[in-house]
Design a protein around this motif. Structure first.
Motif, short mmCIF file in Angstrom:
data_model
loop_
_atom_site.label_atom_id
_atom_site.label_comp_id
_atom_site.label_asym_id
_atom_site.label_seq_id
_atom_site.Cartn_x
_atom_site.Cartn_y
_atom_site.Cartn_z
N PHE A 1 -12.90 36.77 33.75
CA PHE A 1 -11.70 36.19 33.16
C PHE A 1 -11.63 34.68 33.35
O PHE A 1 -11.93 34.17 34.42
N SER A 2 -11.18 34.01 32.31
CA SER A 2 -10.64 32.67 32.48
C SER A 2 -9.19 32.84 32.92
O SER A 2 -8.50 33.74 32.44
N MET A 3 -8.76 31.98 33.82
CA MET A 3 -7.44 32.18 34.41
C MET A 3 -6.67 30.86 34.48
O MET A 3 -7.27 29.78 34.48
N VAL B 1 -11.18 36.08 27.02
CA VAL B 1 -11.54 35.15 25.96
C VAL B 1 -10.98 33.77 26.32
O VAL B 1 -9.77 33.55 26.31
N THR B 2 -11.87 32.86 26.65
CA THR B 2 -11.44 31.53 27.10
C THR B 2 -10.56 30.83 26.09
O THR B 2 -9.58 30.17 26.46
N LEU B 3 -10.86 30.98 24.81
CA LEU B 3 -10.08 30.29 23.79
C LEU B 3 -8.61 30.68 23.85
O LEU B 3 -7.73 29.84 23.64
N ASN B 4 -8.34 31.93 24.13
CA ASN B 4 -6.94 32.37 24.21
C ASN B 4 -6.20 31.63 25.31
O ASN B 4 -5.03 31.24 25.14
N LEU B 5 -6.86 31.42 26.44
CA LEU B 5 -6.22 30.68 27.53
C LEU B 5 -6.06 29.21 27.15
O LEU B 5 -5.01 28.62 27.37
N ARG B 6 -7.09 28.64 26.54
CA ARG B 6 -7.00 27.24 26.10
C ARG B 6 -5.86 27.03 25.10
O ARG B 6 -5.20 25.99 25.10
#
Length: 123
Positions: free
Chosen positions: A32-34, A101-106
């Motif tokens: 996960f990206s967090m 999904v890193t983009l969702n966090l960004r």
């Protein structure tokens, strides 16, 4: 099922420090990206700091750069936010968030959220 549980909030005087923790359960932490978000009364939720999977790069909102540090301990499935030199304007409910999904966090739209922990900074 992914669960995020924050701890470490509280009340502190301006100039003080707090460390928030967030434990992720139900899935592989390193996938996960967090990030940490916060919402003050009457204001929109804002992203404070993020750490991205696949390299561990970090990003910070300008308002906290140089004062807050995001980090993670993969062995403990835990995300941290070290907050130093706290200001009254840092008062908010702080939320831990995660997304594979890193983009969702960004984009500020992570899929998974914790319940939030209150941080209050008095002048």
């Amino acid at each position: 099922q992914v669960q995020l549980v924050e701890s470490g909030g509280g009340s502190v005087q301006a100039g003080g420090s707090l460390r928030l923790s967030c434990v992720l359960s139900g899935y592989t932490f390193s996938s996960f990206s967090m990030g940490w978000f916060r919402q003050a009364p009457g204001k929109e939720r804002e992203k404070v700091a993020s750490i991205y999977t696949g390299g561990g790069s970090t990003s910070y909102d300008d308002s906290v750069k140089g004062r807050f540090t995001i980090s993670q301990d993969n062995a403990k499935n835990t995300l941290y936010l070290q907050m130093n030199s706290l200001k009254p304007e840092d008062t908010a409910v702080y939320y831990c968030a995660a997304d594979p999904v890193t983009l969702n966090l960004r984009m500020g739209r992570p899929r998974y959220w914790g319940q939030g922990t209150q941080v209050t900074v008095s002048s």
